[in-house]
Design a protein around this motif. Structure first.
Motif, PDB file in Angstrom:
ATOM      1  N   ASN A  18      15.762  -1.532  -0.554  1.00 10.18           N
ATOM      2  CA  ASN A  18      16.817  -2.434  -0.996  1.00 10.18           C
ATOM      3  C   ASN A  18      18.197  -1.784  -1.079  1.00 10.18           C
ATOM      4  O   ASN A  18      19.206  -2.437  -0.772  1.00 10.18           O
ATOM      5  CB  ASN A  18      16.445  -3.030  -2.362  1.00 10.18           C
ATOM      6  CG  ASN A  18      15.215  -3.906  -2.287  1.00 10.18           C
ATOM      7  OD1 ASN A  18      15.292  -5.050  -1.867  1.00 10.18           O
ATOM      8  ND2 ASN A  18      14.069  -3.371  -2.691  1.00 10.18           N
ATOM      9  N   THR A  19      18.272  -0.523  -1.505  1.00 11.45           N
ATOM     10  CA  THR A  19      19.575   0.142  -1.596  1.00 11.45           C
ATOM     11  C   THR A  19      20.001   0.702  -0.240  1.00 11.45           C
ATOM     12  O   THR A  19      21.136   0.481   0.195  1.00 11.45           O
ATOM     13  CB  THR A  19      19.523   1.267  -2.645  1.00 11.45           C
ATOM     14  OG1 THR A  19      19.098   0.722  -3.905  1.00 11.45           O
ATOM     15  CG2 THR A  19      20.898   1.901  -2.816  1.00 11.45           C
ATOM     16  N   LEU A  20      19.085   1.420   0.411  1.00  6.87           N
ATOM     17  CA  LEU A  20      19.407   1.947   1.733  1.00  6.87           C
ATOM     18  C   LEU A  20      19.310   0.887   2.817  1.00  6.87           C
ATOM     19  O   LEU A  20      19.915   1.017   3.883  1.00  6.87           O
ATOM     20  CB  LEU A  20      18.480   3.123   2.080  1.00  6.87           C
ATOM     21  CG  LEU A  20      18.581   4.374   1.206  1.00  6.87           C
ATOM     22  CD1 LEU A  20      17.593   5.435   1.673  1.00  6.87           C
ATOM     23  CD2 LEU A  20      20.002   4.933   1.215  1.00  6.87           C
ATOM     24  N   GLY A  21      18.504  -0.151   2.548  1.00  7.65           N
ATOM     25  CA  GLY A  21      18.343  -1.211   3.541  1.00  7.65           C
ATOM     26  C   GLY A  21      17.495  -0.812   4.723  1.00  7.65           C
ATOM     27  O   GLY A  21      17.634  -1.372   5.818  1.00  7.65           O
ATOM     28  N   TRP A  22      16.585   0.134   4.521  1.00  8.62           N
ATOM     29  CA  TRP A  22      15.742   0.581   5.625  1.00  8.62           C
ATOM     30  C   TRP A  22      14.525  -0.345   5.732  1.00  8.62           C
ATOM     31  O   TRP A  22      13.742  -0.471   4.778  1.00  8.62           O
ATOM     32  CB  TRP A  22      15.236   1.995   5.400  1.00  8.62           C
ATOM     33  CG  TRP A  22      16.317   3.048   5.430  1.00  8.62           C
ATOM     34  CD1 TRP A  22      17.657   2.855   5.595  1.00  8.62           C
ATOM     35  CD2 TRP A  22      16.131   4.460   5.282  1.00  8.62           C
ATOM     36  NE1 TRP A  22      18.334   4.053   5.575  1.00  8.62           N
ATOM     37  CE2 TRP A  22      17.419   5.067   5.382  1.00  8.62           C
ATOM     38  CE3 TRP A  22      15.026   5.271   5.090  1.00  8.62           C
ATOM     39  CZ2 TRP A  22      17.603   6.442   5.276  1.00  8.62           C
ATOM     40  CZ3 TRP A  22      15.208   6.639   4.989  1.00  8.62           C
ATOM     41  CH2 TRP A  22      16.473   7.218   5.087  1.00  8.62           C
ATOM     42  N   PRO A  23      14.314  -0.983   6.862  1.00  9.19           N
ATOM     43  CA  PRO A  23      13.121  -1.826   7.000  1.00  9.19           C
ATOM     44  C   PRO A  23      11.837  -1.011   7.078  1.00  9.19           C
ATOM     45  O   PRO A  23      10.750  -1.502   6.773  1.00  9.19           O
ATOM     46  CB  PRO A  23      13.375  -2.580   8.317  1.00  9.19           C
ATOM     47  CG  PRO A  23      14.319  -1.719   9.083  1.00  9.19           C
ATOM     48  CD  PRO A  23      15.177  -1.046   8.053  1.00  9.19           C
ATOM     49  N   ARG A  24      11.981   0.220   7.508  1.00  3.41           N
ATOM     50  CA  ARG A  24      10.813   1.108   7.620  1.00  3.41           C
ATOM     51  C   ARG A  24      11.289   2.559   7.613  1.00  3.41           C
ATOM     52  O   ARG A  24      12.473   2.820   7.833  1.00  3.41           O
ATOM     53  CB  ARG A  24      10.031   0.826   8.906  1.00  3.41           C
ATOM     54  CG  ARG A  24      10.802   1.169  10.163  1.00  3.41           C
ATOM     55  CD  ARG A  24      10.086   0.721  11.418  1.00  3.41           C
ATOM     56  NE  ARG A  24      10.051  -0.725  11.478  1.00  3.41           N
ATOM     57  CZ  ARG A  24      11.041  -1.485  11.957  1.00  3.41           C
ATOM     58  NH1 ARG A  24      12.171  -0.920  12.377  1.00  3.41           N
ATOM     59  NH2 ARG A  24      10.928  -2.786  11.997  1.00  3.41           N
ATOM     60  N   LEU A  25      10.373   3.469   7.362  1.00  3.44           N
ATOM     61  CA  LEU A  25      10.672   4.889   7.496  1.00  3.44           C
ATOM     62  C   LEU A  25      10.635   5.283   8.967  1.00  3.44           C
ATOM     63  O   LEU A  25       9.959   4.646   9.777  1.00  3.44           O
ATOM     64  CB  LEU A  25       9.652   5.731   6.721  1.00  3.44           C
ATOM     65  CG  LEU A  25       9.623   5.566   5.195  1.00  3.44           C
ATOM     66  CD1 LEU A  25       8.503   6.414   4.611  1.00  3.44           C
ATOM     67  CD2 LEU A  25      10.959   5.946   4.585  1.00  3.44           C
TER      68      LEU A  25
END
Length: 702
Positions: A18-25
């Protein structure tokens, strides 16, 4: 399917999504989670900007919470202070999500901040090996209390450490840190692509090799990644290089790598002469000056930053459009690091424009690109026989403990190789005999010779394993700009004395010889002198020179060649036609001289010269490509002389003057010092391979 972030602590997983907005690693980050959380030693391999920092830190932060680690739990070690400064805000953000703290400790950190760390240690501490050593030997640091809770060490850019004596120094210091903590410390290395990942991980494990579980994590290149756009050109001079850079890719953000500080300064000055917004970064600029220029570059468009290798190691300067390389970098691994600076944005691809200055530079660059095209990456190999670092460590441990046991000192390094050998005892005996250490009953204390040699500035000279040449600090008023070689200030010059530093010309107003300072004012125009003492070159490697021979034999690098580069390569192939053969080395007469064209590299040729003895011309030191032989040599003499030499290889002879470049050799027995340097100047396997090859004679009348 369970998302990879589910393996993270829930709070951390929430912020990643949510903060970084990464959908996946990223693949590396997902693959590293389990081995690191399980406490395994690991080597994480990915290109520049491949997410290595997060791959190490996210699972460590999760383990920190789940296992309730307290106190200073993680050391994060980098080779450059600038890289630590760059990482600090990012790691502080990640740690703060979990209520954890990050601290910074290196030579530029004020004493007040260091004292605050000692009073209330953070959970993660960013530092350099030299600063870590200084903590251990400092009388004002309670290192046992500070390191009592340590669980893991992250070594960033571990391949850069492994390639020189800083790697041995770091490895030995980590063994002492582990003993102070009273537990085995998890070791995690972050690396660019290397040719020997398993071997590098075993080296990083130190005394834990074969005892602690370990894993290399390297997801490999994406199958859908676009082929990089690489072009090789021949420009012939710095002014021509500046014209090309100024003309091409206008409006884009370009990072230009050079092989020396002097070239950086001269190219930056030339670019500014073309009206290009130009920034400069190299190790002799003041820290504040470098930070200002790197921050300004990161926020700008349509500009160029000219740098030495200092910007190769992951310092963030924002999104780049282009990388330009002046001449060839020293290795394929280095080239991959620099290439990986580009192509990070969607819809872009990695790219590099390589501009070469001389015929030799073009041939070297073409050879390097042939190696790259074949997928060959050099192994990261620590220098052999680090006896001088063993001597440094014995002195540093004595300072750390105040007194060490005459029989128990090896325990501090937990049986790691260089301290198991009988030569380590020889080193200790020499330190005692020469007064660097002195006996006190069954123990050893720092002796008067060590006090005299290293005692200035609280023994800080013992914390660095390289000797920096003396330089003068350059100041404008009270602002430090950087440092320059004293030769710039002492050489004869007509009229005003002008310096070139930070890409600008300065007039020297006054020199404070006693304090090694000079005061300058900016002036319009050009003509300033940029100069620094250069360290001795290690020369070209055996694989690279063999690839250069392949280029002469007709191999083209798998990149675009400009018409200029194609034309010069054609000429070089013609000029070198008599020096190469696809199945043999060549012995050829050129005028009155006889040369053996080995195309074998500097270390290999130095080994061959020493092994050949009277067959080699003693007045010629040799180079990367050939060895000069006796001018009366004929085929029969050669064949008789080299028969069986593969079994009698000799390391190169060592000039006493060469020992000055290896710090701490003056505290070794002279024979061990020479053996140490000779081992580093030799390439015995390659020399044996060359001697085993057929030889083609091109000696008219013989």
């Amino acid at each position: 399917m369970t998302p990879p972030t589910a393996a993270l602590h829930p709070t951390l997983a929430y912020h990643v999504t949510n903060t970084l907005g990464w959908p996946r690693l990223r693949p590396l980050q997902a693959d590293a989670l389990d081995p690191i959380r399980e406490g395994r030693d690991a080597l994480l391999i990915a290109p520049t900007a491949g997410g290595k920092t997060e791959a190490a830190v996210f699972p460590l932060l999760s383990a920190m919470e789940e296992q309730t680690w307290t106190g200073l739990s993680v050391l994060y070690v980098c080779p450059l202070k600038a890289l630590l400064n760059n990482l600090l805000p990012r790691l502080e953000t990640y740690a703060n999500w979990l209520g954890r703290r990050v601290g910074l400790w290196h030579g530029d950190v004020p004493g007040s901040r260091r004292q605050a760390i000692l009073r209330d240690p953070p959970d993660i501490l960013l530092t350099t090996p030299e600063s870590l050593e200084s903590m251990l030997i400092s009388t004002t640091v309670d290192h046992r209390r500070l390191l009592a809770d340590l669980r893991a060490v992250v070594v960033d850019e571990v391949h850069a450490f492994a390639g020189d004596d800083r790697g041995w120094h770091l490895l030995f210091v980590l063994e002492r840190v582990s003993r102070l903590a009273g537990r085995s410390i998890q070791r995690i290395g972050l690396s660019a692509t290397v040719g020997n990942p398993d071997e590098l991980l075993r080296w990083l494990q130190g005394s834990g090799t074969g005892q602690r579980p370990a894993r290399v994590v390297s997801p490999g290149a994406r199958s859908d990644a676009a082929e990089p756009d690489i072009e090789l050109d021949y420009v012939g001079s710095i002014p021509n290089a500046a014209r090309v850079i100024a003309t091409l890719h206008e409006g884009e953000k370009r990072l230009v790598f050079c092989d020396s500080r002097r070239t950086v300064e001269e190219l930056a000055e030339a670019l500014r002469g073309h009206g290009v917004t130009t920034f400069v970064s190299h190790s002799s600029l003041a820290a504040d000056e470098r930070r200002r220029t790197e921050e300004a570059f990161a926020q700008s468009r349509d500009c160029v930053i000219v740098s030495t290798s200092t910007l190769e190691l992951g310092i963030d300067v924002g999104d780049l459009d282009r990388v330009v390389q002046i001449n060839a970098p020293w290795s394929v691994a280095s080239f991959l690091q620099r290439l990986g600076r580009t192509g990070r944005r969607a819809g872009t691809r990695r790219n590099c424009l390589m501009l070469t200055m001389t015929d030799d530079d073009l041939l070297t660059a073409a050879g390097l690109l042939v190696l790259w095209g074949r997928g060959r990456v050099e192994p990261a190999l620590p220098p052999p026989e680090p006896r001088h670092i063993v001597a440094q460590q014995l002195l540093a441990l004595t300072l750390q403990e105040g007194r060490i046991g005459n029989a128990l000192w090896p325990d501090w390094w937990n049986g790691i190789g260089p301290f198991r050998r009988s030569t380590a005892r020889q080193v200790l005996d020499h330190l005692i005999a020469e007064g660097f250490l002195e006996r006190d009953g069954g123990g050893l204390l720092i002796g008067p010779e060590a006090e005299q040699r290293f005692g200035r500035r609280h023994f800080m000279d013992l914390t660095a394993v390289f000797t920096a040449p003396p330089e003068f600090t350059v100041l404008q008023g009270g602002t430090e700009i950087g440092r320059t070689d004293p030769a710039v200030l002492t050489s004869a010059t007509p009229g005003r004395r002008l310096l070139l530093l930070a890409g600008r010309t300065w007039q020297v107003d006054w020199i404070d010889w006693k304090r090694r300072r000079c005061f300058v004012q900016p002036v319009e125009g050009t003509g300033g002198d940029a100069r620094w003492a250069s360290s001795a070159s290690a020369g070209l490697s055996h694989p690279l020179t063999r690839a250069m021979r392949d280029v002469v034999l007709g191999a083209d690098p798998p990149v675009r060649l400009t018409r200029r580069a194609t034309s010069v390569l054609a000429r070089l192939r013609e000029e070198h036609a008599d020096t190469v053969h696809p199945d043999a080395t060549v012995i050829a007469r050129e005028g009155g001289d006889v040369h053996w064209w080995t195309w074998a590299g500097q270390r290999t040729n130095a080994t061959l010269r020493s092994t050949l003895g009277p067959l080699a011309d003693p007045t010629h030191r040799g180079d990367d490509l050939h060895i000069r032989l006796r001018n009366d040599l004929d085929r029969e003499t050669w064949l008789q002389a080299v028969d069986g030499l593969c079994d009698r290889l000799r390391r190169p002879d060592v000039d006493d003057r060469a020992l000055r470049g290896l710090k701490f050799t003056d505290v070794l027995p002279p024979d061990l010092a020479r053996e140490t340097l000779a081992a580093r100047l030799a390439d015995l396997p390659a020399a044996a391979a060359v001697l085993g090859e057929p030889v083609r004679f091109v000696i008219s009348g013989r």
